[in-house]
Design an enzyme around this catalytic site. Structure first.
Site, PDB file in Angstrom:
ATOM      1  N   ASN A  91       0.793  -1.232   0.000  1.00  0.00           N
ATOM      2  CA  ASN A  91       0.000   0.000   0.000  1.00  0.00           C
ATOM      3  C   ASN A  91       0.827   1.284   0.000  1.00  0.00           C
ATOM      4  O   ASN A  91       0.361   2.340  -0.432  1.00  0.00           O
ATOM      5  CB  ASN A  91      -0.922  -0.039   1.234  1.00  0.00           C
ATOM      6  CG  ASN A  91      -1.539   1.291   1.555  1.00  0.00           C
ATOM      7  OD1 ASN A  91      -2.480   1.704   0.887  1.00  0.00           O
ATOM      8  ND2 ASN A  91      -1.016   1.979   2.561  1.00  0.00           N
ATOM      9  N   SER A 143      -5.160   2.820  -7.970  1.00  0.00           N
ATOM     10  CA  SER A 143      -5.890   4.096  -7.953  1.00  0.00           C
ATOM     11  C   SER A 143      -6.854   4.144  -9.135  1.00  0.00           C
ATOM     12  O   SER A 143      -6.725   3.365 -10.089  1.00  0.00           O
ATOM     13  CB  SER A 143      -4.886   5.250  -8.095  1.00  0.00           C
ATOM     14  OG  SER A 143      -5.544   6.493  -8.219  1.00  0.00           O
ATOM     15  N   TYR A 158       2.700   9.203 -11.758  1.00  0.00           N
ATOM     16  CA  TYR A 158       1.828   8.528 -10.795  1.00  0.00           C
ATOM     17  C   TYR A 158       0.857   7.579 -11.508  1.00  0.00           C
ATOM     18  O   TYR A 158       0.720   6.414 -11.139  1.00  0.00           O
ATOM     19  CB  TYR A 158       1.045   9.570  -9.989  1.00  0.00           C
ATOM     20  CG  TYR A 158       0.126   8.983  -8.935  1.00  0.00           C
ATOM     21  CD1 TYR A 158       0.622   8.559  -7.705  1.00  0.00           C
ATOM     22  CD2 TYR A 158      -1.244   8.845  -9.159  1.00  0.00           C
ATOM     23  CE1 TYR A 158      -0.217   8.021  -6.731  1.00  0.00           C
ATOM     24  CE2 TYR A 158      -2.087   8.316  -8.201  1.00  0.00           C
ATOM     25  CZ  TYR A 158      -1.575   7.906  -6.982  1.00  0.00           C
ATOM     26  OH  TYR A 158      -2.405   7.362  -6.033  1.00  0.00           O
ATOM     27  N   SER A 161       2.495   4.533 -12.817  1.00  0.00           N
ATOM     28  CA  SER A 161       2.820   3.572 -11.752  1.00  0.00           C
ATOM     29  C   SER A 161       1.578   2.801 -11.323  1.00  0.00           C
ATOM     30  O   SER A 161       1.634   1.606 -11.041  1.00  0.00           O
ATOM     31  CB  SER A 161       3.451   4.290 -10.550  1.00  0.00           C
ATOM     32  OG  SER A 161       2.490   4.989  -9.787  1.00  0.00           O
ATOM     33  N   LYS A 162       0.449   3.485 -11.282  1.00  0.00           N
ATOM     34  CA  LYS A 162      -0.787   2.856 -10.803  1.00  0.00           C
ATOM     35  C   LYS A 162      -1.360   1.893 -11.848  1.00  0.00           C
ATOM     36  O   LYS A 162      -1.927   0.861 -11.509  1.00  0.00           O
ATOM     37  CB  LYS A 162      -1.798   3.944 -10.419  1.00  0.00           C
ATOM     38  CG  LYS A 162      -1.366   4.773  -9.214  1.00  0.00           C
ATOM     39  CD  LYS A 162      -1.431   3.947  -7.946  1.00  0.00           C
ATOM     40  CE  LYS A 162      -0.547   4.433  -6.839  1.00  0.00           C
ATOM     41  NZ  LYS A 162      -0.559   3.567  -5.649  1.00  0.00           N
TER      42      LYS A 162
HETATM   43  P1  NAD Z   1      -0.573   8.649   3.255  1.00  0.00           P
HETATM   44  O1  NAD Z   1       0.492   9.589   2.833  1.00  0.00           O
HETATM   45  O2  NAD Z   1      -1.542   9.076   4.296  1.00  0.00           O
HETATM   46  O3  NAD Z   1       0.089   7.251   3.689  1.00  0.00           O
HETATM   47  C1  NAD Z   1       1.137   6.661   2.980  1.00  0.00           C
HETATM   48  C2  NAD Z   1       2.182   6.107   3.954  1.00  0.00           C
HETATM   49  O4  NAD Z   1       3.227   5.508   3.157  1.00  0.00           O
HETATM   50  C3  NAD Z   1       2.856   7.198   4.801  1.00  0.00           C
HETATM   51  O5  NAD Z   1       2.809   6.841   6.183  1.00  0.00           O
HETATM   52  C4  NAD Z   1       4.292   7.246   4.280  1.00  0.00           C
HETATM   53  O6  NAD Z   1       5.246   7.524   5.305  1.00  0.00           O
HETATM   54  C5  NAD Z   1       4.470   5.849   3.732  1.00  0.00           C
HETATM   55  N1  NAD Z   1       5.527   5.779   2.710  1.00  0.00           N
HETATM   56  C6  NAD Z   1       5.812   6.666   1.722  1.00  0.00           C
HETATM   57  N2  NAD Z   1       6.878   6.273   1.012  1.00  0.00           N
HETATM   58  C7  NAD Z   1       7.283   5.101   1.553  1.00  0.00           C
HETATM   59  C8  NAD Z   1       8.343   4.203   1.266  1.00  0.00           C
HETATM   60  N3  NAD Z   1       9.227   4.453   0.282  1.00  0.00           N
HETATM   61  N4  NAD Z   1       8.465   3.083   2.025  1.00  0.00           N
HETATM   62  C9  NAD Z   1       7.590   2.840   3.036  1.00  0.00           C
HETATM   63  N5  NAD Z   1       6.583   3.657   3.359  1.00  0.00           N
HETATM   64  C10 NAD Z   1       6.423   4.775   2.632  1.00  0.00           C
HETATM   65  O7  NAD Z   1      -1.333   8.294   1.896  1.00  0.00           O
HETATM   66  P2  NAD Z   1      -2.555   7.304   1.525  1.00  0.00           P
HETATM   67  O8  NAD Z   1      -3.519   8.130   0.769  1.00  0.00           O
HETATM   68  O9  NAD Z   1      -3.021   6.505   2.678  1.00  0.00           O
HETATM   69  O10 NAD Z   1      -1.785   6.374   0.461  1.00  0.00           O
HETATM   70  C11 NAD Z   1      -1.786   4.974   0.481  1.00  0.00           C
HETATM   71  C12 NAD Z   1      -1.916   4.447  -0.915  1.00  0.00           C
HETATM   72  O11 NAD Z   1      -3.187   4.821  -1.438  1.00  0.00           O
HETATM   73  C13 NAD Z   1      -0.883   4.977  -1.918  1.00  0.00           C
HETATM   74  O12 NAD Z   1      -0.394   3.897  -2.695  1.00  0.00           O
HETATM   75  C14 NAD Z   1      -1.679   5.940  -2.767  1.00  0.00           C
HETATM   76  O13 NAD Z   1      -1.153   6.064  -4.073  1.00  0.00           O
HETATM   77  C15 NAD Z   1      -3.024   5.268  -2.762  1.00  0.00           C
HETATM   78  N6  NAD Z   1      -4.164   6.118  -3.114  1.00  0.00           N
HETATM   79  C16 NAD Z   1      -4.515   7.182  -2.331  1.00  0.00           C
HETATM   80  C17 NAD Z   1      -5.591   7.964  -2.691  1.00  0.00           C
HETATM   81  C18 NAD Z   1      -6.019   9.169  -1.872  1.00  0.00           C
HETATM   82  O14 NAD Z   1      -6.825   9.974  -2.348  1.00  0.00           O
HETATM   83  N7  NAD Z   1      -5.536   9.340  -0.660  1.00  0.00           N
HETATM   84  C19 NAD Z   1      -6.330   7.670  -3.840  1.00  0.00           C
HETATM   85  C20 NAD Z   1      -5.953   6.560  -4.615  1.00  0.00           C
HETATM   86  C21 NAD Z   1      -4.867   5.795  -4.242  1.00  0.00           C
END
Ligand code: NAD
Length: 262
Positions: A91, A143, A158, A161-162
């Site tokens: 994730n 995503s 991005y 990657s997704k």
């Molecule tokens: P977030 O930033 O709240 O959490 C992501 C966590 O990943 C953070 O705690 C960060 O420290 C950690 N992280 C970042 N780089 C890292 C690395 N190299 N190694 C280990 N940990 C790492 O964001 P989120 O929204 O919870 O994101 C989680 C996933 O959801 C991501 O893959 C993101 O692309 C995806 N996503 C998020 C959304 C959104 O709107 N928030 C939408 C679609 C997809």
């Protein structure tokens, strides 16, 4: 509580915040022992503390998912501690630099692709040897971007990657079916998390913006963005035997956002 994941062992990357945090808490509440991995140790520690406070079992490891050694060591450590591995939630992810393609540096591209796509490959690769005997569930956070939505200008790295994660998920699902390892992806729309902190929006973006005004409420099913806990419910379903016949599937969780904007 049904304790759907009693005696299971789970890994959650990016488990210190947002979707990972909500999922780690949910998996633990259903009985799984959860290894919370995050690049920020403090965040992982805090989630471990909350899991334990709720009566669950957890570990917290500082892991950068882009580093093969760190990922392998952390996966092996989890299995040494708890003797098995059933659920892997890949994730961790970043938005990275959001810029016109002509301004996006090769390093910016690499940072996003390496974190989101290579990170998923590494975690899956090092988990397989531990899951082959008993089977299990691998879940990848992709995503709507790159799969259903292509209008977020500046997010070419991005989105690539997704999309790559979904292709990888399908390849892995077929390859690993012989081991009874299921592989699926969750594809969220906008979710309220800390992801903007890992976003570097450049000023040059203005020159490639397409002037489209989206109507108010671009997630017609809900008042605003989704909640991490709503994604965690889907992750729990995919982690549990309730989804025992589902593999190779990308599931959209966006309150119809991508249908409106795709
Ligand atoms: P977030 O930033 O709240 O959490 C992501 C966590 O990943 C953070 O705690 C960060 O420290 C950690 N992280 C970042 N780089 C890292 C690395 N190299 N190694 C280990 N940990 C790492 O964001 P989120 O929204 O919870 O994101 C989680 C996933 O959801 C991501 O893959 C993101 O692309 C995806 N996503 C998020 C959304 C959104 O709107 N928030 C939408 C679609 C997809």
């Amino acid at each position: 509580m049904k304790m759907r994941l009693k005696d299971k062992v789970a890994i959650v990357t990016g488990g210190g915040s947002g979707i990972g945090e909500a999922s780690a808490l949910k998996l633990a509440a259903e009985g799984a022992k959860v290894c919370v991995m995050d690049i920020e140790q403090k965040r992982a520690d805090e989630v471990k503390r909350r899991i334990e406070q709720n009566g669950g079992e957890a570990m917290a490891l500082e892991v950068d998912v882009t580093d093969p050694e760190q990922v392998k060591t952390a996966v092996d450590k989890t299995v040494r501690e708890w003797d098995r591995l059933d659920i892997v939630f890949s994730n961790a992810g970043i938005n990275g630099t959001v810029a016109p393609i002509e301004d996006l540096s090769p390093d910016d591209w690499d940072q996003t692709l390496t974190t989101n796509l290579k990170g998923t490959f590494l975690l899956t690769k090092y988990a397989i040897p531990h899951m082959k005997n008993r089977g299990g569930s691998i879940i990848i956070t992709s995503s709507i971007n790159g799969n259903r939505i292509f209008s977020n200008i500046g997010m070419s790295a991005y989105s690539s990657s997704k999309a790559g994660q979904v292709a990888f998920m399908k390849m892995a699902a077929l390859e690993l079916a012989r081991y009874k390892i299921r592989v699926n992806a969750v594809c969220p729309g906008a979710i309220e998390t800390k992801i903007e902190q890992n976003t570097n929006r450049t000023e040059a973006l203005e020159k490639v913006q397409i002037p489209v005004e989206f109507p108010e409420g671009d997630q017609p099913l809900s008042e605003g963005p989704g909640k991490p806990e709503q994604v965690a419910d889907l992750v729990l379903f995919l982690a549990s035997d309730d989804s025992s016949h589902i593999s190779g599937t990308d599931i959209y969780i966006d309150g119809t956002e991508s249908l409106l904007r795709g």
